[in-house]
Design an enzyme around this catalytic site. Structure first.
Site, PDB file in Angstrom:
ATOM      1  N   HIS A 144     -10.085  94.041  26.192  1.00  0.00           N
ATOM      2  CA  HIS A 144      -9.860  93.646  27.583  1.00  0.00           C
ATOM      3  C   HIS A 144      -9.803  92.126  27.645  1.00  0.00           C
ATOM      4  O   HIS A 144     -10.640  91.437  27.053  1.00  0.00           O
ATOM      5  CB  HIS A 144     -10.991  94.193  28.450  1.00  0.00           C
ATOM      6  CG  HIS A 144     -10.970  93.657  29.843  1.00  0.00           C
ATOM      7  ND1 HIS A 144      -9.814  93.555  30.579  1.00  0.00           N
ATOM      8  CD2 HIS A 144     -11.966  93.182  30.637  1.00  0.00           C
ATOM      9  CE1 HIS A 144     -10.106  93.043  31.765  1.00  0.00           C
ATOM     10  NE2 HIS A 144     -11.395  92.802  31.822  1.00  0.00           N
ATOM     11  N   ASN A 172      -6.994  87.830  33.767  1.00  0.00           N
ATOM     12  CA  ASN A 172      -7.635  89.146  33.695  1.00  0.00           C
ATOM     13  C   ASN A 172      -6.894  90.102  34.629  1.00  0.00           C
ATOM     14  O   ASN A 172      -7.024  90.005  35.840  1.00  0.00           O
ATOM     15  CB  ASN A 172      -9.107  88.982  34.103  1.00  0.00           C
ATOM     16  CG  ASN A 172      -9.865  90.299  34.093  1.00  0.00           C
ATOM     17  OD1 ASN A 172      -9.271  91.377  34.002  1.00  0.00           O
ATOM     18  ND2 ASN A 172     -11.171  90.210  34.203  1.00  0.00           N
ATOM     19  N   CYS A 199     -12.194  97.380  34.876  1.00  0.00           N
ATOM     20  CA  CYS A 199     -11.423  96.941  33.703  1.00  0.00           C
ATOM     21  C   CYS A 199     -11.564  97.895  32.515  1.00  0.00           C
ATOM     22  O   CYS A 199     -10.917  97.698  31.483  1.00  0.00           O
ATOM     23  CB  CYS A 199     -11.846  95.525  33.322  1.00  0.00           C
ATOM     24  SG  CYS A 199     -11.821  94.414  34.724  1.00  0.00           S
TER      25      CYS A 199
HETATM   26  N1  COA Z   1     -13.355  74.449  38.474  1.00  0.00           N
HETATM   27  C1  COA Z   1     -14.273  73.466  38.352  1.00  0.00           C
HETATM   28  N2  COA Z   1     -15.589  73.684  38.471  1.00  0.00           N
HETATM   29  C2  COA Z   1     -16.007  74.946  38.707  1.00  0.00           C
HETATM   30  C3  COA Z   1     -15.089  76.004  38.830  1.00  0.00           C
HETATM   31  C4  COA Z   1     -13.725  75.723  38.704  1.00  0.00           C
HETATM   32  N3  COA Z   1     -12.771  76.667  38.808  1.00  0.00           N
HETATM   33  N4  COA Z   1     -15.793  77.144  39.049  1.00  0.00           N
HETATM   34  C5  COA Z   1     -17.076  76.806  39.062  1.00  0.00           C
HETATM   35  N5  COA Z   1     -17.214  75.475  38.865  1.00  0.00           N
HETATM   36  C6  COA Z   1     -18.436  74.681  38.781  1.00  0.00           C
HETATM   37  C7  COA Z   1     -19.583  75.326  39.530  1.00  0.00           C
HETATM   38  O1  COA Z   1     -19.575  74.997  40.895  1.00  0.00           O
HETATM   39  C8  COA Z   1     -20.782  74.763  38.800  1.00  0.00           C
HETATM   40  O2  COA Z   1     -21.013  73.461  39.274  1.00  0.00           O
HETATM   41  P1  COA Z   1     -22.526  72.932  39.482  1.00  0.00           P
HETATM   42  O3  COA Z   1     -23.147  72.996  38.117  1.00  0.00           O
HETATM   43  O4  COA Z   1     -22.313  71.564  40.001  1.00  0.00           O
HETATM   44  O5  COA Z   1     -23.150  73.889  40.439  1.00  0.00           O
HETATM   45  C9  COA Z   1     -20.312  74.624  37.356  1.00  0.00           C
HETATM   46  O6  COA Z   1     -18.858  74.620  37.427  1.00  0.00           O
HETATM   47  C10 COA Z   1     -20.740  75.765  36.480  1.00  0.00           C
HETATM   48  O7  COA Z   1     -20.480  76.983  37.168  1.00  0.00           O
HETATM   49  P2  COA Z   1     -20.787  78.376  36.543  1.00  0.00           P
HETATM   50  O8  COA Z   1     -20.432  79.456  37.508  1.00  0.00           O
HETATM   51  O9  COA Z   1     -22.171  78.348  36.011  1.00  0.00           O
HETATM   52  O10 COA Z   1     -19.719  78.353  35.343  1.00  0.00           O
HETATM   53  P3  COA Z   1     -19.687  79.197  34.032  1.00  0.00           P
HETATM   54  O11 COA Z   1     -19.857  78.290  32.876  1.00  0.00           O
HETATM   55  O12 COA Z   1     -20.572  80.416  34.100  1.00  0.00           O
HETATM   56  O13 COA Z   1     -18.171  79.688  34.025  1.00  0.00           O
HETATM   57  C11 COA Z   1     -16.893  81.697  34.508  1.00  0.00           C
HETATM   58  C12 COA Z   1     -17.706  80.526  35.086  1.00  0.00           C
HETATM   59  C13 COA Z   1     -16.492  82.593  35.657  1.00  0.00           C
HETATM   60  C14 COA Z   1     -15.683  81.119  33.812  1.00  0.00           C
HETATM   61  C15 COA Z   1     -17.777  82.443  33.479  1.00  0.00           C
HETATM   62  O14 COA Z   1     -19.032  82.723  34.032  1.00  0.00           O
HETATM   63  C16 COA Z   1     -17.153  83.743  33.036  1.00  0.00           C
HETATM   64  O15 COA Z   1     -16.062  83.774  32.498  1.00  0.00           O
HETATM   65  N6  COA Z   1     -17.871  84.848  33.210  1.00  0.00           N
HETATM   66  C17 COA Z   1     -17.338  86.163  32.857  1.00  0.00           C
HETATM   67  C18 COA Z   1     -16.571  86.713  34.018  1.00  0.00           C
HETATM   68  C19 COA Z   1     -15.782  87.916  33.650  1.00  0.00           C
HETATM   69  O16 COA Z   1     -15.379  88.099  32.532  1.00  0.00           O
HETATM   70  N7  COA Z   1     -15.520  88.731  34.669  1.00  0.00           N
HETATM   71  C20 COA Z   1     -14.684  89.864  34.582  1.00  0.00           C
HETATM   72  C21 COA Z   1     -15.314  90.945  33.827  1.00  0.00           C
HETATM   73  S1  COA Z   1     -14.217  92.283  33.790  1.00  0.00           S
END
Ligand code: COA
Length: 332
Positions: free
Chosen positions: A254, A284, A114
């Site tokens: 980004h 994204n 990215c």
């Molecule tokens: N819908 C509902 N629940 C979801 C889900 C979805 N799409 N995706 C994950 N969950 C659940 C998980 O299973 C977890 O459940 P649990 O607590 O029972 O195990 C809970 O939600 C929390 O999951 P987690 O992965 O810890 O969520 P988060 O708060 O970290 O959010 C992202 C996930 C991906 C949105 C977040 O981490 C993020 O945006 N990170 C940055 C990623 C990024 O920018 N990447 C590209 C860089 S270029």
């Protein structure tokens, strides 16, 4: 260094829209969960034979037309992509052929995820600054919908497909449009976002085929890392350039996660109208997200040209980078 002029910026996105509501047919999720954590409501996804090279070619055609640069005048094509249809030939070579360029100019791809546009700009600046090349096409295009695991609700919610293109040349009036630019990486945390090439093992050496691949992402660690590093990185870059944050008109970051955008906005103390975000409608789009946000912002009137902007990217590698640029009238 010879000064560089940004001559044009353009974008192209697929037509098909996939909403958060649509994703509930694939796994247990909700519009509310996705929107509150990411700011995304929908994304564009390729279909049929369309791929990152096609989107990149469309964006390139628009950018060349806008710049008034004939494809035959180009000295170099750089394509930034981490979701290309083929590892080789390079997207840049494909675009060279499709543009009908018969001269044997160099064309190559870079993989900086990215951060691809900013990496491409820094490479172009080196070539133009040193006088080696005068006219360069940078294409930033990604098609992550073909690389994600559509059963992984933590990752597949984030990505959309799209392309951006930028034409840069040696400045025609001696004014440099890049006020400051920097790119960085930290390979020690490369495991945070990873796509392993699928393939086969030699049956004479190992019996088992390599597992089919998809994007692996540790979203939590990516989030923590970016929020820790990016706001200070941009603030320090401004300070080192002797530019005050309020002297810049726009932050065009980004589009990975609205909460990350908010963190940078807060650090710079910018009001909402200075911060360009279209993540809600595109998700994204990886390397393409900055040029899409810029060119679409101009189209919608949220970005006024004759201004200055901070462009920044971050992604797999981990890589990151930022450029403080002049946005001249007529580039989009
Ligand atoms: N819908 C509902 N629940 C979801 C889900 C979805 N799409 N995706 C994950 N969950 C659940 C998980 O299973 C977890 O459940 P649990 O607590 O029972 O195990 C809970 O939600 C929390 O999951 P987690 O992965 O810890 O969520 P988060 O708060 O970290 O959010 C992202 C996930 C991906 C949105 C977040 O981490 C993020 O945006 N990170 C940055 C990623 C990024 O920018 N990447 C590209 C860089 S270029």
């Amino acid at each position: 260094m010879k000064p560089l002029q940004i001559r044009s910026v353009a974008y192209s996105v697929p037509e098909t829209v996939v909403t958060n509501q649509d994703l509930t047919k694939l796994y247990d999720t909700s519009d509310e969960w996705i929107y509150t954590r990411t700011g995304i409501k929908e994304r564009r996804i390729v279909s049929g034979n369309q791929n990152a090279a096609d989107l990149g070619y469309e964006a390139a055609q628009k950018a060349l037309a806008k710049a008034g640069v004939n494809p035959d005048e180009l000295d170099l094509i750089i394509a930034a992509s981490s979701a290309p249809p083929n590892l080789y030939p390079a997207i840049a070579c494909d675009i060279q052929a499709r543009l009908g360029i018969t001269t044997k100019i160099p064309a190559f791809d870079i993989t900086a995820a990215c951060s691809g546009l900013i990496y491409g700009m820094q490479i172009a600046r080196g070539f133009i600054g040193s006088g080696i090349y005068k006219k360069i096409l940078i294409v930033a295009t990604d098609n992550n919908s073909r690389l994600v695991d559509w059963e992984d609700r933590g990752t597949s919610i984030l990505f959309g497909d799209g392309a951006g293109a930028m034409v840069v040349t040696e400045s025609t009036d001696g004014v440099d449009d890049i006020l400051s630019i920097d790119i960085q990486s930290d390979g020690s945390i490369g495991e945070y976002i990873k796509y392993t090439m699928p393939g086969k093992t030699c049956p004479l050496v190992e019996p088992n085929d390599i597992e089919p691949s998809h994007i692996f992402m540790n979203g939590k660690e990516v989030y923590k890392f970016v929020v820790k590093v990016l706001p200070d990185y941009i603030a320090n870059m401004l300070e080192e350039s002797g530019i005050k944050a309020d002297e810049i008109d726009y932050l065009i970051p980004h589009q990975a996660n609205q909460r990350i955008i908010d963190a940078v906005q807060q650090r710079l103390g910018y009001p909402d109208e200075k911060v360009i975000s279209n993540i809600t409608y595109y998700g994204n789009t990886s390397a393409a997200s900055v040029p899409i946000a810029l060119a679409e912002g101009v189209e919608k009137g949220t970005v006024k040209l004759g201004s200055t902007a901070i462009l920044c990217g971050f992604g797999a590698g981990m890589t990151w980078g930022a450029a403080i640029v002049r946005l001249r009238e007529g580039i989009c």
